[in-house]
Design a protein around this motif. Sequence first.
Motif, PDB file in Angstrom:
ATOM      1  N   SER A  75      38.144  29.207  51.654  1.00 40.48           N
ATOM      2  CA  SER A  75      39.663  29.226  51.478  1.00 40.48           C
ATOM      3  C   SER A  75      39.637  30.665  50.958  1.00 40.48           C
ATOM      4  O   SER A  75      38.833  31.229  50.240  1.00 40.48           O
ATOM      5  CB  SER A  75      40.278  28.465  50.427  1.00 40.48           C
ATOM      6  OG  SER A  75      41.823  28.867  50.221  1.00 40.48           O
ATOM      7  N   TYR A  76      40.189  31.442  51.757  1.00 40.15           N
ATOM      8  CA  TYR A  76      40.204  33.334  51.696  1.00 40.15           C
ATOM      9  C   TYR A  76      41.526  33.863  51.550  1.00 40.15           C
ATOM     10  O   TYR A  76      42.299  34.014  53.218  1.00 40.15           O
ATOM     11  CB  TYR A  76      38.765  33.591  52.111  1.00 40.15           C
ATOM     12  CG  TYR A  76      39.643  35.210  52.004  1.00 40.15           C
ATOM     13  CD1 TYR A  76      38.703  36.190  51.222  1.00 40.15           C
ATOM     14  CD2 TYR A  76      39.590  36.098  53.751  1.00 40.15           C
ATOM     15  CE1 TYR A  76      38.889  36.909  51.262  1.00 40.15           C
ATOM     16  CE2 TYR A  76      39.236  37.303  53.220  1.00 40.15           C
ATOM     17  CZ  TYR A  76      38.798  38.172  52.053  1.00 40.15           C
ATOM     18  OH  TYR A  76      38.985  39.360  52.456  1.00 40.15           O
ATOM     19  N   ASP A  77      42.172  34.702  50.807  1.00 36.48           N
ATOM     20  CA  ASP A  77      42.965  35.484  51.166  1.00 36.48           C
ATOM     21  C   ASP A  77      42.903  36.769  50.187  1.00 36.48           C
ATOM     22  O   ASP A  77      42.610  37.162  48.740  1.00 36.48           O
ATOM     23  CB  ASP A  77      44.239  34.606  50.063  1.00 36.48           C
ATOM     24  CG  ASP A  77      45.303  36.056  50.208  1.00 36.48           C
ATOM     25  OD1 ASP A  77      46.148  36.815  50.731  1.00 36.48           O
ATOM     26  OD2 ASP A  77      46.701  35.173  49.656  1.00 36.48           O
ATOM     27  N   GLN A  78      43.009  37.976  51.334  1.00 37.66           N
ATOM     28  CA  GLN A  78      42.489  39.051  51.557  1.00 37.66           C
ATOM     29  C   GLN A  78      43.840  39.866  50.360  1.00 37.66           C
ATOM     30  O   GLN A  78      42.808  41.146  50.088  1.00 37.66           O
ATOM     31  CB  GLN A  78      42.395  40.222  52.519  1.00 37.66           C
ATOM     32  CG  GLN A  78      43.319  40.232  53.333  1.00 37.66           C
ATOM     33  CD  GLN A  78      42.531  40.826  54.463  1.00 37.66           C
ATOM     34  OE1 GLN A  78      41.441  40.266  55.327  1.00 37.66           O
ATOM     35  NE2 GLN A  78      43.514  41.223  55.503  1.00 37.66           N
ATOM     36  N   GLY A  79      45.022  39.652  50.264  1.00 41.44           N
ATOM     37  CA  GLY A  79      45.787  40.275  49.559  1.00 41.44           C
ATOM     38  C   GLY A  79      45.156  39.683  47.412  1.00 41.44           C
ATOM     39  O   GLY A  79      45.823  40.273  46.819  1.00 41.44           O
ATOM     40  N   ASP A  80      44.567  38.498  47.221  1.00 43.94           N
ATOM     41  CA  ASP A  80      43.958  37.731  46.609  1.00 43.94           C
ATOM     42  C   ASP A  80      43.067  38.345  45.827  1.00 43.94           C
ATOM     43  O   ASP A  80      41.441  38.042  46.288  1.00 43.94           O
ATOM     44  CB  ASP A  80      43.967  36.404  46.239  1.00 43.94           C
ATOM     45  CG  ASP A  80      44.231  35.945  44.682  1.00 43.94           C
ATOM     46  OD1 ASP A  80      44.356  36.300  43.718  1.00 43.94           O
ATOM     47  OD2 ASP A  80      43.743  34.402  45.195  1.00 43.94           O
ATOM     48  N   GLU A  81      42.445  39.192  44.755  1.00 41.44           N
ATOM     49  CA  GLU A  81      41.599  40.058  44.126  1.00 41.44           C
ATOM     50  C   GLU A  81      40.245  38.685  43.847  1.00 41.44           C
ATOM     51  O   GLU A  81      39.197  38.915  43.930  1.00 41.44           O
ATOM     52  CB  GLU A  81      41.781  40.878  43.064  1.00 41.44           C
ATOM     53  CG  GLU A  81      40.586  41.528  42.300  1.00 41.44           C
ATOM     54  CD  GLU A  81      40.052  42.296  41.170  1.00 41.44           C
ATOM     55  OE1 GLU A  81      39.617  42.687  40.558  1.00 41.44           O
ATOM     56  OE2 GLU A  81      41.550  42.684  41.123  1.00 41.44           O
ATOM     57  N   THR A  82      40.992  37.708  43.372  1.00 46.07           N
ATOM     58  CA  THR A  82      39.650  36.613  42.637  1.00 46.07           C
ATOM     59  C   THR A  82      39.807  35.644  44.019  1.00 46.07           C
ATOM     60  O   THR A  82      38.514  35.540  44.120  1.00 46.07           O
ATOM     61  CB  THR A  82      41.237  35.526  41.597  1.00 46.07           C
ATOM     62  OG1 THR A  82      41.082  36.467  40.831  1.00 46.07           O
ATOM     63  CG2 THR A  82      39.892  34.299  41.307  1.00 46.07           C
ATOM     64  N   SER A  83      40.644  36.086  44.969  1.00 50.97           N
ATOM     65  CA  SER A  83      39.653  35.531  46.291  1.00 50.97           C
ATOM     66  C   SER A  83      38.839  36.347  46.923  1.00 50.97           C
ATOM     67  O   SER A  83      37.550  35.418  47.299  1.00 50.97           O
ATOM     68  CB  SER A  83      40.881  35.483  47.047  1.00 50.97           C
ATOM     69  OG  SER A  83      40.928  34.510  49.170  1.00 50.97           O
ATOM     70  N   ILE A  84      38.618  37.816  47.162  1.00 45.81           N
ATOM     71  CA  ILE A  84      38.147  38.155  47.447  1.00 45.81           C
ATOM     72  C   ILE A  84      36.460  37.737  46.759  1.00 45.81           C
ATOM     73  O   ILE A  84      35.965  38.065  47.301  1.00 45.81           O
ATOM     74  CB  ILE A  84      38.863  39.419  47.484  1.00 45.81           C
ATOM     75  CG1 ILE A  84      39.686  39.639  48.319  1.00 45.81           C
ATOM     76  CG2 ILE A  84      37.135  40.989  47.558  1.00 45.81           C
ATOM     77  CD1 ILE A  84      40.582  41.561  48.179  1.00 45.81           C
ATOM     78  N   LEU A  85      36.747  38.544  45.176  1.00 48.80           N
ATOM     79  CA  LEU A  85      35.212  38.729  44.807  1.00 48.80           C
ATOM     80  C   LEU A  85      34.759  36.967  44.335  1.00 48.80           C
ATOM     81  O   LEU A  85      33.501  37.122  44.760  1.00 48.80           O
ATOM     82  CB  LEU A  85      35.813  38.652  42.809  1.00 48.80           C
ATOM     83  CG  LEU A  85      36.280  39.825  42.682  1.00 48.80           C
ATOM     84  CD1 LEU A  85      36.617  40.233  41.278  1.00 48.80           C
ATOM     85  CD2 LEU A  85      35.709  40.945  42.922  1.00 48.80           C
ATOM     86  N   ARG A  86      35.543  35.778  44.563  1.00 49.00           N
ATOM     87  CA  ARG A  86      34.636  34.393  44.941  1.00 49.00           C
ATOM     88  C   ARG A  86      33.759  34.420  46.705  1.00 49.00           C
ATOM     89  O   ARG A  86      33.221  34.095  47.247  1.00 49.00           O
ATOM     90  CB  ARG A  86      36.315  33.925  44.846  1.00 49.00           C
ATOM     91  CG  ARG A  86      35.455  32.360  45.416  1.00 49.00           C
ATOM     92  CD  ARG A  86      35.973  31.164  45.051  1.00 49.00           C
ATOM     93  NE  ARG A  86      37.147  31.181  45.869  1.00 49.00           N
ATOM     94  CZ  ARG A  86      38.646  30.659  46.050  1.00 49.00           C
ATOM     95  NH1 ARG A  86      39.370  30.726  44.349  1.00 49.00           N
ATOM     96  NH2 ARG A  86      39.238  31.626  46.655  1.00 49.00           N
TER      97      ARG A  86
END
Length: 87
Positions: A75-86
């Motif tokens: 699961s990845y959302d490039q608009g969500d910083e937490t998702s990018i770091l994960r």
Amino acid sequence: MKITPMSPLPRPVAPFRLDGKLVLLTGAAGLYGRGLLADLTAAGARVILASRNQAAVEELAAAEGQRGAEVHALSYDQGDETSILRL
């Protein structure tokens, strides 16, 4: 070969190989991602599918896995910083 807007794109004469390579495919649940997945796995790549639509990428990964490809879903959302770091 004449190419019109509705013509399928011609395939390369000599296919490329990606054996031993790992590819991160973002937007994988979308139209382009689905099309690229088949070409990447056919070329021998291991693929990580990343998309906001977790269910869709899990379904794609399972289908390609049944064909013998190594595909993982995230699961990845490039608009969500937490998702990018994960990622």
